[in-house]
Design a protein around this motif. Structure first.
Motif, mmCIF file in Angstrom:
data_model
loop_
_atom_site.group_PDB
_atom_site.id
_atom_site.type_symbol
_atom_site.label_atom_id
_atom_site.label_comp_id
_atom_site.label_asym_id
_atom_site.label_seq_id
_atom_site.Cartn_x
_atom_site.Cartn_y
_atom_site.Cartn_z
ATOM 1 N N GLY A 190 20.627 -0.706 1.091
ATOM 2 C CA GLY A 190 19.551 0.273 1.051
ATOM 3 C C GLY A 190 19.176 0.857 2.395
ATOM 4 O O GLY A 190 18.219 1.630 2.489
ATOM 5 N N THR A 191 19.927 0.491 3.463
ATOM 6 C CA THR A 191 19.631 1.008 4.809
ATOM 7 C C THR A 191 20.925 1.488 5.463
ATOM 8 O O THR A 191 22.011 1.386 4.894
ATOM 9 N N THR A 192 20.793 2.016 6.670
ATOM 10 C CA THR A 192 21.974 2.359 7.476
ATOM 11 C C THR A 192 22.036 1.468 8.723
ATOM 12 O O THR A 192 22.725 1.790 9.682
ATOM 13 N N ALA A 193 21.319 0.371 8.704
ATOM 14 C CA ALA A 193 21.295 -0.561 9.837
ATOM 15 C C ALA A 193 22.222 -1.743 9.563
ATOM 16 O O ALA A 193 22.355 -2.193 8.421
ATOM 17 N N LEU A 194 22.856 -2.238 10.618
ATOM 18 C CA LEU A 194 23.751 -3.385 10.499
ATOM 19 C C LEU A 194 23.118 -4.604 11.147
ATOM 20 O O LEU A 194 22.522 -4.510 12.234
ATOM 21 N N TYR A 195 23.280 -5.749 10.468
ATOM 22 C CA TYR A 195 22.729 -6.994 10.963
ATOM 23 C C TYR A 195 23.768 -8.113 10.823
ATOM 24 O O TYR A 195 24.713 -8.012 10.033
ATOM 25 N N ARG A 196 23.538 -9.170 11.569
ATOM 26 C CA ARG A 196 24.420 -10.338 11.479
ATOM 27 C C ARG A 196 24.199 -11.044 10.143
ATOM 28 O O ARG A 196 23.076 -11.214 9.683
ATOM 29 N N ALA A 197 25.305 -11.454 9.524
ATOM 30 C CA ALA A 197 25.230 -12.134 8.231
ATOM 31 C C ALA A 197 26.374 -13.144 8.129
ATOM 32 O O ALA A 197 27.333 -13.101 8.907
ATOM 33 N N THR A 198 26.255 -14.044 7.165
ATOM 34 C CA THR A 198 27.276 -15.060 6.921
ATOM 35 C C THR A 198 27.848 -14.866 5.522
ATOM 36 O O THR A 198 27.106 -14.661 4.560
ATOM 37 N N VAL A 199 29.184 -14.925 5.424
ATOM 38 C CA VAL A 199 29.841 -14.788 4.120
ATOM 39 C C VAL A 199 29.515 -16.026 3.283
ATOM 40 O O VAL A 199 29.821 -17.157 3.683
ATOM 41 N N ALA A 200 28.887 -15.808 2.116
ATOM 42 C CA ALA A 200 28.395 -16.927 1.312
ATOM 43 C C ALA A 200 29.454 -17.533 0.406
ATOM 44 O O ALA A 200 29.374 -18.719 0.065
ATOM 45 N N SER A 201 30.442 -16.744 0.008
ATOM 46 C CA SER A 201 31.463 -17.258 -0.909
ATOM 47 C C SER A 201 32.751 -16.459 -0.783
ATOM 48 O O SER A 201 32.754 -15.327 -0.287
ATOM 49 N N ALA A 250 30.392 2.144 12.724
ATOM 50 C CA ALA A 250 29.264 1.321 13.173
ATOM 51 C C ALA A 250 29.079 1.567 14.668
ATOM 52 O O ALA A 250 30.046 1.541 15.426
ATOM 53 N N ALA A 251 27.837 1.798 15.082
ATOM 54 C CA ALA A 251 27.581 2.112 16.489
ATOM 55 C C ALA A 251 26.407 1.312 17.027
ATOM 56 O O ALA A 251 25.372 1.194 16.370
ATOM 57 N N ARG A 252 26.582 0.763 18.224
ATOM 58 C CA ARG A 252 25.476 0.098 18.909
ATOM 59 C C ARG A 252 24.730 1.169 19.693
ATOM 60 O O ARG A 252 25.171 1.590 20.769
ATOM 61 N N VAL A 253 23.601 1.596 19.134
ATOM 62 C CA VAL A 253 22.868 2.710 19.737
ATOM 63 C C VAL A 253 21.838 2.252 20.748
ATOM 64 O O VAL A 253 21.300 3.048 21.509
ATOM 65 N N LYS A 254 21.531 0.946 20.748
ATOM 66 C CA LYS A 254 20.561 0.419 21.703
ATOM 67 C C LYS A 254 20.894 -1.033 22.002
ATOM 68 O O LYS A 254 21.297 -1.781 21.118
ATOM 69 N N SER A 255 20.748 -1.418 23.246
ATOM 70 C CA SER A 255 21.014 -2.801 23.631
ATOM 71 C C SER A 255 20.132 -3.178 24.810
ATOM 72 O O SER A 255 19.979 -2.407 25.757
ATOM 73 N N ASP A 256 19.524 -4.353 24.720
ATOM 74 C CA ASP A 256 18.768 -4.867 25.858
ATOM 75 C C ASP A 256 18.972 -6.375 25.936
ATOM 76 O O ASP A 256 19.851 -6.926 25.270
ATOM 77 N N GLU A 294 20.975 -3.032 18.590
ATOM 78 C CA GLU A 294 20.694 -2.279 17.371
ATOM 79 C C GLU A 294 21.936 -1.490 16.966
ATOM 80 O O GLU A 294 22.436 -0.665 17.739
ATOM 81 N N TRP A 295 22.433 -1.780 15.756
ATOM 82 C CA TRP A 295 23.635 -1.131 15.229
ATOM 83 C C TRP A 295 23.258 -0.296 14.008
ATOM 84 O O TRP A 295 22.508 -0.740 13.142
#
Length: 280
Positions: free
Chosen positions: A228-239, A146-152, A157-158
């Motif tokens: 379905g993507t190669t992008a990483l986003y913040r998420a919460t473990v549901a169970s 996982a790489a942070r390729v952009k940050s402002d 953006e990971w």
């Protein structure tokens, strides 16, 4: 401690008690540091004597070492804080005119020796720690991370990228975004390469070794690849998961459908800890 010591120096008895307490705290921090360094050395020895273990569970080893390094850093910072407090107390005692007997009792010389030795140990440990981090970074060549390729100021953006190489001199990764992007002008597909510092890279758990992956519990916020993507986003473990090899059921931030967040299945080897200060 006699009454003359407690009252003759205008409260210096309380200062001495505080100083002795801080000295004990400093000694305890040193013992904890020795334990952490001992654990790190055990892992290093295991890697040297059984290099094949790195191929089987490199991410587990990296995660464990990272945790130990982080703990050691906290202990070092605590040690600096306590040492500074000791110096402040000593300066106060000296300025208040504490008697020669009192000065001998607090063993100024011994405290200074301990501090000098601790500083030297910390410097040696920091140097060894950095060498080990560089070696581990070099071992990620050819791996997806996982790489942070952009940050402002507003957004990080990971993406999933492949490590091409790691430069130990500049401490930078050269990585490849293997998912072709659209060139808006020519409509041609092209690959993107980036040079990123170590702080922008997070190794994924090994796909074939779920037991080595961290287990994020229900309610924990993580960084995960959106299906379905190669992008990483913040998420919460549901169970909670029943087994470590099971997919995570995640609720991604800003993924609302019909007024609620759908639960999406993500493989354990595409979920990592949420970086501190992540912006989305």
């Amino acid at each position: 401690m006699s009454s003359s010591v407690g009252g003759g120096a205008g409260g210096s008895g309380a200062d001495i008690a505080s100083l002795l307490e801080k000295a004990k705290e400093l000694d305890q921090l040193k013992k904890e540091q020795d334990e952490v360094i001992g654990e790190i050395n055990k892992i290093h020895k295991k890697i040297l004597t059984s290099p094949e273990i790195v191929d089987k569970s490199v991410d587990a080893i990296l995660l464990k070492l990272r945790g130990l390094y982080a703990h050691a850093k906290e202990l070092s910072e605590s040690e600096i804080s306590v040492s500074n407090a000791l110096v402040g107390l000593l300066d106060g005692l000296l300025q208040s005119g504490a008697s020669t007997a009192q000065r001998k009792k607090i063993e100024v010389g011994e405290l200074k020796k301990k501090r000098i030795k601790s500083d030297a140990d910390t410097a040696r440990f920091s140097a060894a720690s950095m060498r080990n981090q560089l070696d581990q970074a070099a071992n990620l060549k050819g791996e997806q991370v996982a790489a942070r390729v952009k940050s402002d100021d507003e957004k990080d953006e990971w993406f999933v990228v492949k490590v091409i190489q790691f430069d130990k001199e500049t401490k930078e990764y050269e990585v490849l975004d293997e998912e072709p992007g659209d060139d808006e002008e020519s409509t041609q597909k092209y690959e993107r390469k980036y040079k990123l510092p170590m702080s922008c890279i997070i190794p994924f758990p090994k796909k074939g070794d779920p037991s080595s992956a961290p287990d994020f519990g229900q309610g924990r916020q993580v960084l995960a690849v959106y299906p379905g993507t190669t992008a990483l986003y913040r998420a919460t473990v549901a169970s909670h998961r029943k087994r470590k090899s099971d997919d995570y059921m995640l609720e991604f931030d800003d993924d609302e459908e019909d007024g609620s967040l759908p639960q999406r299945a993500v493989p354990f080897y595409r979920v990592v800890a949420l970086p501190e200060g992540h912006r989305q």
